[in-house]
Design a protein around this motif. Sequence first.
Motif, PDB file in Angstrom:
ATOM      1  N   ASN A 121      -8.261 -39.297  18.811  1.00  0.00           N
ATOM      2  CA  ASN A 121      -9.410 -39.232  19.717  1.00  0.00           C
ATOM      3  C   ASN A 121      -8.894 -39.220  21.157  1.00  0.00           C
ATOM      4  N   ILE A 122      -8.552 -38.043  21.620  1.00  0.00           N
ATOM      5  CA  ILE A 122      -7.929 -37.879  22.937  1.00  0.00           C
ATOM      6  C   ILE A 122      -8.952 -38.183  24.033  1.00  0.00           C
ATOM      7  N   PRO A 123      -8.584 -38.964  25.033  1.00  0.00           N
ATOM      8  CA  PRO A 123      -9.511 -39.235  26.145  1.00  0.00           C
ATOM      9  C   PRO A 123     -10.050 -37.939  26.741  1.00  0.00           C
ATOM     10  N   TYR A 124     -11.334 -37.951  27.086  1.00  0.00           N
ATOM     11  CA  TYR A 124     -11.964 -36.732  27.589  1.00  0.00           C
ATOM     12  C   TYR A 124     -11.263 -36.186  28.825  1.00  0.00           C
ATOM     13  N   LYS A 125     -10.763 -37.054  29.665  1.00  0.00           N
ATOM     14  CA  LYS A 125     -10.062 -36.592  30.880  1.00  0.00           C
ATOM     15  C   LYS A 125      -8.854 -35.740  30.503  1.00  0.00           C
ATOM     16  N   VAL A 153      23.364 -40.812  15.385  1.00  0.00           N
ATOM     17  CA  VAL A 153      23.519 -40.933  16.843  1.00  0.00           C
ATOM     18  C   VAL A 153      22.182 -41.164  17.551  1.00  0.00           C
ATOM     19  N   ALA A 154      21.063 -41.025  16.823  1.00  0.00           N
ATOM     20  CA  ALA A 154      19.737 -41.186  17.441  1.00  0.00           C
ATOM     21  C   ALA A 154      19.442 -42.655  17.736  1.00  0.00           C
ATOM     22  N   ILE A 155      18.669 -42.865  18.787  1.00  0.00           N
ATOM     23  CA  ILE A 155      18.242 -44.206  19.183  1.00  0.00           C
ATOM     24  C   ILE A 155      16.738 -44.318  18.973  1.00  0.00           C
ATOM     25  N   GLU A 156      16.295 -45.399  18.353  1.00  0.00           N
ATOM     26  CA  GLU A 156      14.876 -45.613  18.079  1.00  0.00           C
ATOM     27  C   GLU A 156      14.188 -46.281  19.268  1.00  0.00           C
ATOM     28  N   HIS A 157      12.943 -45.864  19.518  1.00  0.00           N
ATOM     29  CA  HIS A 157      12.140 -46.443  20.594  1.00  0.00           C
ATOM     30  C   HIS A 157      10.718 -46.656  20.095  1.00  0.00           C
ATOM     31  N   GLU A 158      10.066 -47.675  20.590  1.00  0.00           N
ATOM     32  CA  GLU A 158       8.646 -47.900  20.339  1.00  0.00           C
ATOM     33  C   GLU A 158       7.955 -48.212  21.657  1.00  0.00           C
ATOM     34  N   TYR A 159       6.780 -47.611  21.850  1.00  0.00           N
ATOM     35  CA  TYR A 159       6.027 -47.803  23.092  1.00  0.00           C
ATOM     36  C   TYR A 159       4.563 -48.061  22.768  1.00  0.00           C
ATOM     37  N   PRO A 160       3.922 -48.944  23.515  1.00  0.00           N
ATOM     38  CA  PRO A 160       2.478 -49.148  23.335  1.00  0.00           C
ATOM     39  C   PRO A 160       1.691 -48.051  24.037  1.00  0.00           C
ATOM     40  N   SER A 161       0.429 -47.962  23.725  1.00  0.00           N
ATOM     41  CA  SER A 161      -0.450 -47.000  24.382  1.00  0.00           C
ATOM     42  C   SER A 161      -0.468 -47.231  25.886  1.00  0.00           C
ATOM     43  N   TRP A 187       0.867 -40.241  19.506  1.00  0.00           N
ATOM     44  CA  TRP A 187       0.462 -39.111  20.346  1.00  0.00           C
ATOM     45  C   TRP A 187       0.870 -39.379  21.790  1.00  0.00           C
ATOM     46  N   VAL A 188       1.296 -38.325  22.483  1.00  0.00           N
ATOM     47  CA  VAL A 188       1.667 -38.440  23.887  1.00  0.00           C
ATOM     48  C   VAL A 188       1.072 -37.279  24.665  1.00  0.00           C
ATOM     49  N   LYS A 189       1.037 -37.447  25.988  1.00  0.00           N
ATOM     50  CA  LYS A 189       0.664 -36.332  26.845  1.00  0.00           C
ATOM     51  C   LYS A 189       1.794 -36.063  27.824  1.00  0.00           C
ATOM     52  N   VAL A 190       2.029 -34.783  28.075  1.00  0.00           N
ATOM     53  CA  VAL A 190       2.953 -34.368  29.123  1.00  0.00           C
ATOM     54  C   VAL A 190       2.122 -34.193  30.383  1.00  0.00           C
ATOM     55  N   ARG A 191       2.519 -34.879  31.450  1.00  0.00           N
ATOM     56  CA  ARG A 191       1.687 -34.968  32.644  1.00  0.00           C
ATOM     57  C   ARG A 191       2.455 -34.481  33.869  1.00  0.00           C
ATOM     58  N   ASP A 222       6.035 -36.175  33.616  1.00  0.00           N
ATOM     59  CA  ASP A 222       6.443 -37.313  32.809  1.00  0.00           C
ATOM     60  C   ASP A 222       5.656 -37.284  31.503  1.00  0.00           C
ATOM     61  N   VAL A 223       5.984 -38.204  30.603  1.00  0.00           N
ATOM     62  CA  VAL A 223       5.339 -38.259  29.283  1.00  0.00           C
ATOM     63  C   VAL A 223       4.759 -39.654  29.108  1.00  0.00           C
ATOM     64  N   ILE A 224       3.473 -39.717  28.753  1.00  0.00           N
ATOM     65  CA  ILE A 224       2.751 -40.981  28.626  1.00  0.00           C
ATOM     66  C   ILE A 224       2.240 -41.135  27.196  1.00  0.00           C
ATOM     67  N   ALA A 225       2.396 -42.317  26.624  1.00  0.00           N
ATOM     68  CA  ALA A 225       1.898 -42.585  25.280  1.00  0.00           C
ATOM     69  C   ALA A 225       0.373 -42.703  25.301  1.00  0.00           C
ATOM     70  N   LEU A 226      -0.297 -41.939  24.467  1.00  0.00           N
ATOM     71  CA  LEU A 226      -1.751 -42.042  24.313  1.00  0.00           C
ATOM     72  C   LEU A 226      -2.123 -43.050  23.236  1.00  0.00           C
ATOM     73  N   SER A 227      -1.175 -43.326  22.356  1.00  0.00           N
ATOM     74  CA  SER A 227      -1.355 -44.289  21.270  1.00  0.00           C
ATOM     75  C   SER A 227      -0.017 -45.008  21.100  1.00  0.00           C
ATOM     76  N   PRO A 228       0.046 -46.032  20.257  1.00  0.00           N
ATOM     77  CA  PRO A 228       1.369 -46.587  19.947  1.00  0.00           C
ATOM     78  C   PRO A 228       2.281 -45.483  19.416  1.00  0.00           C
ATOM     79  N   VAL A 229       3.505 -45.437  19.914  1.00  0.00           N
ATOM     80  CA  VAL A 229       4.399 -44.318  19.657  1.00  0.00           C
ATOM     81  C   VAL A 229       5.754 -44.810  19.149  1.00  0.00           C
TER      82      VAL A 229
END
Length: 227
Positions: free
Chosen positions: A173-177, A27-35, A56-60, A93-100
């Motif tokens: 290598n997570i952005p310093y911010k 039942v799962a759906i696949e997704h791909e996102y760029p950084s 990797w993602v960040k919760v913002r 929201d959730v943002i991709a830090l790398s290809p995800v």
Amino acid sequence: MQIEVFSDIFPLMSTASPQTLEWLLNVAIEHEYPSGRAVVMEDAWGNAVYFLVSGWVKVRRTNGDDSVALAILGQGDFFGEMAVLDESPRSTDVIALSPVKLLSVSRERFIQILFKDPQLHHRMLQLMVRRLRQINLRLQMRSSPPAVKLAHTLVSLSDSYGHESAEGREIFNIPYKDLAEVTEISIEETAKIMEKLHEKGWIKINSANNIIYLVNFKQLMHLAGKV
């Protein structure tokens, strides 16, 4: 994805039955996102639970045009379960830090899965409690020196998502911010501490491949107060 691979990647699924895993993958759906792409917008919370297959993602947290990173998540983690169980409005929201790569399971399907497999239900509660303990620890460390807090963030990310390599444990290598916001110190302090750790030989940054190697993990753990 094979059932065995799915179970190995996600600690949440370690106690789930083979039948549950097979049903979930069906039942799962696949997704791909760029950084840099928004993976989940604040108005989409509560629609599904997301499983981070790779990347990797960040919760913002967002407030108008302002935003601050609350957490960094890596392979094997999941998010969205709180919003599935609690239908109150979200301001994150959730943002991709790398290809995800992600798998999503709709709210209705995920709740069905929890009812079908009590072991999975119990395991999810265990992991949610662990997250609460991590939050409590961060609150307790608010008065700690910036270097201690940053070392704790690096060690925690490695414990949760790091991989062993010839050059040491490696994390993104997570952005310093983002690293600064999650650690609750300034960007300037983050840059200075990371430079100092690099000079000491405790870390090594590979900017070309977006990797931080935690070369002297024992010293970092000592600085973080974990030993």
